[in-house]
Motif scaffolding. Structure first.
Motif, short mmCIF file in Angstrom:
data_model
loop_
_atom_site.label_atom_id
_atom_site.label_comp_id
_atom_site.label_asym_id
_atom_site.label_seq_id
_atom_site.Cartn_x
_atom_site.Cartn_y
_atom_site.Cartn_z
N PRO A 1 0.83 -1.20 0.00
CA PRO A 1 0.00 0.00 0.00
C PRO A 1 0.87 1.26 0.00
O PRO A 1 1.80 1.37 0.79
CB PRO A 1 -0.83 -0.12 1.28
CG PRO A 1 -0.10 -1.10 2.12
CD PRO A 1 0.71 -1.98 1.22
N GLY A 2 0.58 2.18 -0.88
CA GLY A 2 1.36 3.41 -1.00
C GLY A 2 1.31 4.24 0.26
O GLY A 2 0.25 4.53 0.78
N GLY A 3 2.48 4.63 0.77
CA GLY A 3 2.58 5.48 1.94
C GLY A 3 2.19 4.80 3.24
O GLY A 3 2.09 5.45 4.26
N PHE B 1 10.27 3.77 1.90
CA PHE B 1 9.18 3.49 0.97
C PHE B 1 8.00 4.42 1.22
O PHE B 1 7.44 4.99 0.27
CB PHE B 1 8.74 2.02 1.09
CG PHE B 1 7.60 1.65 0.19
CD1 PHE B 1 7.83 1.31 -1.13
CD2 PHE B 1 6.30 1.62 0.66
CE1 PHE B 1 6.78 0.97 -1.97
CE2 PHE B 1 5.23 1.28 -0.16
CZ PHE B 1 5.48 0.96 -1.48
N ASN B 2 7.60 4.58 2.47
CA ASN B 2 6.46 5.43 2.79
C ASN B 2 6.72 6.88 2.42
O ASN B 2 5.82 7.59 1.97
CB ASN B 2 6.10 5.31 4.27
CG ASN B 2 5.50 3.95 4.60
OD1 ASN B 2 5.03 3.23 3.72
ND2 ASN B 2 5.54 3.59 5.87
N ALA B 3 7.96 7.35 2.58
CA ALA B 3 8.30 8.72 2.21
C ALA B 3 8.18 8.91 0.70
O ALA B 3 7.68 9.94 0.23
CB ALA B 3 9.70 9.06 2.68
N SER C 1 1.30 1.89 -10.68
CA SER C 1 0.22 1.07 -10.13
C SER C 1 -0.34 0.12 -11.17
O SER C 1 -0.28 0.40 -12.37
CB SER C 1 -0.90 1.98 -9.62
OG SER C 1 -0.43 2.78 -8.57
N PRO C 2 -0.91 -1.01 -10.74
CA PRO C 2 -1.48 -1.97 -11.69
C PRO C 2 -2.62 -1.36 -12.50
O PRO C 2 -3.40 -0.56 -11.99
CB PRO C 2 -2.00 -3.10 -10.79
CG PRO C 2 -1.27 -2.95 -9.50
CD PRO C 2 -0.97 -1.49 -9.37
N ASP D 1 2.49 10.35 -1.72
CA ASP D 1 1.52 10.94 -2.65
C ASP D 1 0.62 9.89 -3.31
O ASP D 1 -0.37 10.24 -3.95
CB ASP D 1 2.24 11.76 -3.72
CG ASP D 1 3.19 10.91 -4.55
OD1 ASP D 1 3.76 9.94 -4.01
OD2 ASP D 1 3.36 11.22 -5.75
N ARG D 2 0.92 8.61 -3.12
CA ARG D 2 0.13 7.53 -3.72
C ARG D 2 -0.63 6.73 -2.66
O ARG D 2 -0.96 5.58 -2.86
CB ARG D 2 1.06 6.61 -4.53
CG ARG D 2 1.65 7.33 -5.73
CD ARG D 2 2.71 6.55 -6.42
NE ARG D 2 2.18 5.36 -7.05
CZ ARG D 2 2.94 4.50 -7.73
NH1 ARG D 2 4.23 4.71 -7.87
NH2 ARG D 2 2.40 3.43 -8.26
#
Length: 136
Positions: free
Chosen positions: A14-16, A38-40, A69-70, A44-45
């Motif tokens: 999961p983004g962020g 990764f979260n940084a 993203s897929p 924005d996603r």
């Protein structure tokens, strides 16, 4: 001298909002450091599934590459539906040609084609397979 690669892992996180867990433990990386980095980079996603390729090295360091993203998630979001029908006979949603072009332009770096028109055909095929109709 280059580092020795211990493992390369492809994941969808999961983004962020990546958290330490068994998925990341299998990659053999320092989880808190990876999650913070990764979260940084994906803040924005937030709310999207973000594919990532993690390369873990023998000295316990790592590097990662974030992908787009897929396509399925982008199509469902554009159509405003929660899931596709699983076949082309049952139409469960519609997207516009403009939405199709936006998705194709976004996915172009990760697709096996060179121009937006070809990318649009690939994304349109995914729409058909999901039961999403592309309106002219």
């Amino acid at each position: 001298m280059s580092k020795k690669i211990a493992k390369v892992v492809k994941m969808e996180l999961p983004g962020g909002d990546a958290k330490p867990g068994p998925k990341l433990a299998s990659a053999g990386v320092v989880m808190p450091k990876f999650c913070t980095d990764f979260n940084a980079k994906t803040a924005d996603r937030r709310g999207e599934i973000v594919p990532v390729i993690i390369t873990a090295y023998e000295d316990k360091t790592f590097s990662f590459v974030i992908k787009t993203s897929p396509v399925a998630g982008l199509i469902l979001k554009a159509a405003g539906v929660s899931k596709g029908s699983g076949n082309s006979k049952n139409i469960v949603g519609h997207i516009s040609k403009e939405d199709l072009r936006k998705i194709a332009e976004y996915k172009l770096p990760d697709l096996n084609c060179h121009d937006v028109e070809s990318a649009m055909k690939i994304v349109a095929g995914s729409c058909r397979n999901m039961g999403i109709k592309v309106d002219d």
